[in-house]
Design a protein around this motif. Structure first.
Motif, PDB file in Angstrom:
ATOM      1  N   VAL A 138       0.823  -1.214   0.000  1.00 25.95           N
ATOM      2  CA  VAL A 138       0.000   0.000   0.000  1.00 25.95           C
ATOM      3  C   VAL A 138       0.854   1.260   0.000  1.00 25.95           C
ATOM      4  N   ASP A 139       0.478   2.219  -0.857  1.00 29.29           N
ATOM      5  CA  ASP A 139       1.070   3.559  -0.795  1.00 29.29           C
ATOM      6  C   ASP A 139       0.231   4.348   0.201  1.00 29.29           C
ATOM      7  N   LEU A 140       0.720   4.428   1.440  1.00 29.68           N
ATOM      8  CA  LEU A 140      -0.068   5.012   2.512  1.00 29.68           C
ATOM      9  C   LEU A 140      -0.395   6.475   2.245  1.00 29.68           C
ATOM     10  N   ALA A 141       0.563   7.225   1.725  1.00 32.90           N
ATOM     11  CA  ALA A 141       0.327   8.647   1.459  1.00 32.90           C
ATOM     12  C   ALA A 141      -0.799   8.837   0.453  1.00 32.90           C
ATOM     13  N   ALA A 179      -4.245  10.626   1.282  1.00 32.60           N
ATOM     14  CA  ALA A 179      -4.493  11.848   0.506  1.00 32.60           C
ATOM     15  C   ALA A 179      -5.904  11.898  -0.073  1.00 32.60           C
ATOM     16  N   GLU A 180      -6.579  10.751  -0.131  1.00 38.69           N
ATOM     17  CA  GLU A 180      -7.967  10.740  -0.596  1.00 38.69           C
ATOM     18  C   GLU A 180      -8.897  11.429   0.395  1.00 38.69           C
ATOM     19  N   ARG A 181      -8.454  11.543   1.650  1.00 42.37           N
ATOM     20  CA  ARG A 181      -9.275  12.183   2.686  1.00 42.37           C
ATOM     21  C   ARG A 181      -8.612  13.419   3.286  1.00 42.37           C
ATOM     22  N   VAL A 182      -7.293  13.491   3.198  1.00 42.21           N
ATOM     23  CA  VAL A 182      -6.551  14.577   3.838  1.00 42.21           C
ATOM     24  C   VAL A 182      -5.659  15.259   2.810  1.00 42.21           C
ATOM     25  N   SER A 183      -5.656  16.573   2.805  1.00 40.51           N
ATOM     26  CA  SER A 183      -4.777  17.332   1.914  1.00 40.51           C
ATOM     27  C   SER A 183      -3.358  17.287   2.475  1.00 40.51           C
ATOM     28  N   LEU A 184      -2.460  16.598   1.777  1.00 37.17           N
ATOM     29  CA  LEU A 184      -1.094  16.411   2.250  1.00 37.17           C
ATOM     30  C   LEU A 184      -0.099  17.221   1.422  1.00 37.17           C
ATOM     31  N   LYS A 185       0.954  17.688   2.085  1.00 38.70           N
ATOM     32  CA  LYS A 185       2.054  18.373   1.408  1.00 38.70           C
ATOM     33  C   LYS A 185       3.350  17.683   1.779  1.00 38.70           C
ATOM     34  N   LYS A 186       4.210  17.505   0.745  1.00 38.91           N
ATOM     35  CA  LYS A 186       5.503  16.859   0.987  1.00 38.91           C
ATOM     36  C   LYS A 186       6.378  17.788   1.808  1.00 38.91           C
ATOM     37  N   SER A 187       7.015  17.232   2.834  1.00 41.30           N
ATOM     38  CA  SER A 187       7.916  18.017   3.677  1.00 41.30           C
ATOM     39  C   SER A 187       9.092  17.134   4.043  1.00 41.30           C
ATOM     40  N   GLY A 188      10.174  17.260   3.272  1.00 43.16           N
ATOM     41  CA  GLY A 188      11.329  16.396   3.488  1.00 43.16           C
ATOM     42  C   GLY A 188      10.976  14.955   3.197  1.00 43.16           C
ATOM     43  N   ALA A 189      11.200  14.087   4.190  1.00 41.74           N
ATOM     44  CA  ALA A 189      10.923  12.657   3.997  1.00 41.74           C
ATOM     45  C   ALA A 189       9.501  12.296   4.395  1.00 41.74           C
ATOM     46  N   HIS A 249      -9.040  15.042  14.679  1.00 44.31           N
ATOM     47  CA  HIS A 249      -9.403  16.126  15.592  1.00 44.31           C
ATOM     48  C   HIS A 249      -9.275  17.451  14.850  1.00 44.31           C
ATOM     49  N   ASP A 250      -9.975  18.451  15.348  1.00 43.12           N
ATOM     50  CA  ASP A 250      -9.956  19.759  14.711  1.00 43.12           C
ATOM     51  C   ASP A 250      -8.666  20.493  15.063  1.00 43.12           C
ATOM     52  N   GLU A 251      -7.991  21.037  14.060  1.00 45.80           N
ATOM     53  CA  GLU A 251      -6.774  21.797  14.295  1.00 45.80           C
ATOM     54  C   GLU A 251      -6.576  22.836  13.191  1.00 45.80           C
ATOM     55  N   LYS A 252      -5.893  23.915  13.553  1.00 45.05           N
ATOM     56  CA  LYS A 252      -5.662  24.998  12.603  1.00 45.05           C
ATOM     57  C   LYS A 252      -4.353  24.819  11.844  1.00 45.05           C
ATOM     58  N   SER A 253      -3.334  24.331  12.522  1.00 42.53           N
ATOM     59  CA  SER A 253      -2.042  24.112  11.862  1.00 42.53           C
ATOM     60  C   SER A 253      -1.778  22.615  11.766  1.00 42.53           C
ATOM     61  N   PRO A 254      -1.143  22.157  10.683  1.00 41.80           N
ATOM     62  CA  PRO A 254      -0.953  20.710  10.463  1.00 41.80           C
ATOM     63  C   PRO A 254       0.011  20.078  11.467  1.00 41.80           C
ATOM     64  N   SER A 255      -0.452  19.025  12.110  1.00 35.59           N
ATOM     65  CA  SER A 255       0.422  18.267  13.014  1.00 35.59           C
ATOM     66  C   SER A 255       0.366  16.778  12.687  1.00 35.59           C
ATOM     67  N   PHE A 256      -0.294  16.454  11.567  1.00 39.38           N
ATOM     68  CA  PHE A 256      -0.473  15.065  11.131  1.00 39.38           C
ATOM     69  C   PHE A 256       0.616  14.728  10.116  1.00 39.38           C
ATOM     70  N   HIS A 257       1.431  13.714  10.413  1.00 45.86           N
ATOM     71  CA  HIS A 257       2.575  13.359   9.558  1.00 45.86           C
ATOM     72  C   HIS A 257       2.398  11.938   9.018  1.00 45.86           C
ATOM     73  N   VAL A 258       2.754  11.761   7.756  1.00 48.44           N
ATOM     74  CA  VAL A 258       2.721  10.438   7.129  1.00 48.44           C
ATOM     75  C   VAL A 258       4.150  10.056   6.772  1.00 48.44           C
ATOM     76  N   TYR A 259       4.615   8.940   7.341  1.00 55.19           N
ATOM     77  CA  TYR A 259       5.974   8.465   7.102  1.00 55.19           C
ATOM     78  C   TYR A 259       5.894   7.343   6.074  1.00 55.19           C
ATOM     79  N   ASN A 260       5.902   7.747   4.817  1.00 62.56           N
ATOM     80  CA  ASN A 260       5.634   6.814   3.731  1.00 62.56           C
ATOM     81  C   ASN A 260       6.813   5.899   3.433  1.00 62.56           C
ATOM     82  N   GLU A 261       8.026   6.335   3.796  1.00 64.44           N
ATOM     83  CA  GLU A 261       9.221   5.560   3.447  1.00 64.44           C
ATOM     84  C   GLU A 261       9.623   4.596   4.555  1.00 64.44           C
ATOM     85  N   ASN A 262       8.940   4.658   5.685  1.00 70.01           N
ATOM     86  CA  ASN A 262       9.267   3.737   6.778  1.00 70.01           C
ATOM     87  C   ASN A 262       8.739   2.346   6.480  1.00 70.01           C
ATOM     88  N   HIS A 263       9.254   1.391   7.186  1.00 65.48           N
ATOM     89  CA  HIS A 263       8.797   0.003   7.040  1.00 65.48           C
ATOM     90  C   HIS A 263       8.384  -0.516   8.412  1.00 65.48           C
TER      91      HIS A 263
END
Length: 600
Positions: free
Chosen positions: A17-20, A24-34, A43-57
């Motif tokens: 599975v490509d987790l990102a 991304a089908e439900r959350v607007s994601l932006k690439k930030s480094g790795a 939960h409701d938030e104004k600034s992004p604190s949700f991270h997806v670590y797509n390259e981890n195993h």
């Protein structure tokens, strides 16, 4: 069915599975480094604190705001409100693979299909009867009188069993009648056949997948039994079911807390007023099986009982059964409503905000323990203090959570000691006022020529339990020497580090050697005199070893979390540092493994 899918298939599926892309089908994601970043869907938030670590195993997500964490299966479970198997099936369909099944287990599932179908048939019949049966008026009037809205009746699937013997059992479909009979919705006696539920308001009981597996029925007449429930069957085991849990998950993405009430209408009324995290245990909410199921569902439980004798008795029974299964990290509270009130009446009379305030100020288990133990005792009387001490110490023996146990012993000592004893305790624990012993007979001041060794700070109870383990078995120091990290050790944990360092430096490996060194070395006597001041009772040998091991595990987790947070902070200051990224990825994998590992 959670055990029907081989783990090796689950691991392989996650690697495909490509987790990102999935998130991304439900959350607007932006690439930030790795990593990928976005606003958390949990939960409701104004600034992004949700991270997806797509390259981890394995690939995983983590929210630094609310703590949400998991892999692709967890994400589908939480966002789609699905069971584990359903999430795996949906993910497999996405990847174009077929889910393998254990044949023997599948055969059992196939045998139960007719029971699920029969239960669904009865559910539909009862709901239809509430809307169109000639006798429906009595049920509709009752719902109106109790203030249950149409929306809530639909959400919880409320139905009506008419006052007729063969509403369900009059069917000519023999296979259906057989299944209904197995579920005990239809009773067959010799040549007679009749429905179990007659002239009752019907509450379908659903499993975590939303399937109707049983019913509760509230009489609309003068029956001796106000409520009757379906007996257990191959698809219904009441100790593993919480009424309203499926509906609660439909209304709230993340259930961080469960409020356990006693009745179906309590659950529904609270939900109607916006309190959507209430559930009711099937049968007796306070028995061990139901309590175990509750704690496996949520680690933050509020028991809400009526304020009458029966409610207090149920709360006390829950407390007694909870003590041996409680683990440090759980949060259990007790909310006893005013006498004459139940959750249904209270929320209608006082409103949802008042009820939430009651929940927020519910009595923690550690306080309710002494409320229950001292009920009817006047603690200004010395003899009653003795009764409390005897009763409480008997109950405390079954507790396996070291932090809770130490706290309860400490509070017990506070409640049962006299004020004079309290004064002496304060002085014995190092809380001396200047001049307290000046000139007292038998007291000798320290020789000014001796090098002064200041006492180490009093450790917290977790560190003190580990120190106690070292005290009775100093050879343990070598085994755990690489566990403690001075750089991230907090002040109330450093006593353990100092004690460990001294044992290793002096090569002390036996309790006899340790006692001798302390006996002949007044400097170390002063240095370690506060080592066990946070412990309020003497432990047995087995408790000392188990408590020390458990305390060390708690400290390991704390050190790991602090290191993880430090690396995350360093990364935010230096996002291009490859070495930090690699450490962060490694620790993220370790953190996920910790979360996935069930408690022993």
């Amino acid at each position: 069915m959670a055990g029907l899918i081989p783990q090796v298939f689950v691991d392989d599926l996650l690697s495909r599975v490509d987790l990102a892309s999935l998130i991304a089908e439900r959350v607007s994601l932006k690439k930030s480094g790795a990593t990928y970043q976005g606003r958390c869907p949990f939960h409701d938030e104004k600034s992004p604190s949700f991270h997806v670590y797509n390259e981890n195993h394995p690939a995983h997500y983590h929210c630094y705001g609310c703590g949400a964490h998991g892999d692709a299966i967890n994400f589908i479970k939480e966002t789609e409100h699905l069971s584990f198997n359903e999430a795996v099936e949906q993910l497999a369909k996405r990847c174009g693979v077929e889910v393998p099944r254990d044949r023997a287990a599948e055969q059992k599932v196939s045998q139960n299909k007719s029971l699920y179908d029969a239960s669904s048939h009865a559910d539909a019949a009862f709901r239809q009867a509430l809307g169109s049966h000639p006798q429906r008026g009595i049920a509709q009037e009752y719902l109106k009188r109790r203030g249950i809205s149409t929306e809530m009746a639909d959400l919880y699937g409320i139905g009506f069993a008419p006052a007729q013997r063969q509403f369900l059992s009059g069917s000519s479909d023999r296979s259906l009648i057989k299944a209904l009979s197995t579920l005990r919705l239809v009773i067959e006696k010799e040549q007679d056949r009749f429905d179990m539920f007659q002239n009752r308001l019907m509450f379908p009981i659903r499993d975590t997948r939303g399937r109707t597996i049983a019913f509760g029925g509230r009489t609309l007449g003068n029956d001796r039994s106000k409520y009757i429930n379906s007996p257990e069957s191959p698809i219904f085991h009441k100790s593993n079911v919480l009424y309203g849990l499926w509906e609660a998950r439909k209304q709230s993405r993340k259930l961080e807390q469960l409020i356990v009430v006693e009745g179906y209408l309590d659950v529904i009324s609270l939900a109607q007023f916006g309190v959507v995290n209430a559930v009711a245990a099937m049968g007796t909410a306070t028995n061990e099986d139901n309590l175990s199921h509750l704690l496996n569902t949520s680690q933050d439980i509020v028991f809400c009982f009526d304020g009458d004798k029966a409610g207090l008795a149920a709360a006390d029974k829950a407390l007694n059964n909870l003590l041996p299964m409680f683990q440090d990290g759980y949060k259990v509270s007790f909310l006893i409503l005013p006498e004459g009130e139940d959750p249904d009446t209270f929320v209608r009379n006082e409103g949802a905000d008042a009820f939430r305030e009651r929940v927020a100020s519910a009595t923690p288990l550690s306080e309710y323990f002494f409320q229950a133990m001292s009920r009817g005792l006047d603690l200004s009387i010395a003899e009653n203090k003795g009764i409390l001490s005897t009763q409480a110490r008997t109950a405390l023996k079954v507790i396996n959570a070291p932090v809770l146990k130490d706290a309860l012993y400490q509070r017990l000592n506070e409640l049962t000691r006299s004020s004079r004893w309290g004064d002496r305790q304060g002085k014995n624990s190092g809380e001396w006022k200047k001049g307290d012993w000046k000139g007292k007979k038998g007291f000798s001041f320290q020789n000014r020529d001796e090098p002064r060794e200041e006492p180490i700070p009093v450790p917290n109870r977790i560190a003190a339990r580990a120190c106690l383990g070292l005290y009775v078995n100093p050879s343990w120091a070598k085994e755990i020497s690489n566990t403690l990290n001075y750089e991230i050790t907090q002040d109330d944990e450093r006593a353990l580090t100092y004690f460990l360092e001294w044992l290793l430096k002096e090569n002390i490996e036996t309790a006899e050697d340790l006692l001798y060194r302390l006996a002949v070395d007044p400097h170390q006597q002063r240095r370690f005199k506060n080592l066990f001041n946070s412990l309020e009772h003497i432990f047995g040998a087995e408790e000392i070893e188990a408590g020390a091991q458990e305390s060390l595990l708690v400290l390991k987790r704390k050190y790991f979390d602090r290191s993880f947070d430090k690396i995350h902070q360093d990364l935010s200051r230096d996002p291009k540092n490859k070495e930090l990224h690699e450490k962060f990825r490694t620790m993220s994998s370790e953190k996920m493994a910790m979360i996935a590992t069930p408690k022993s």
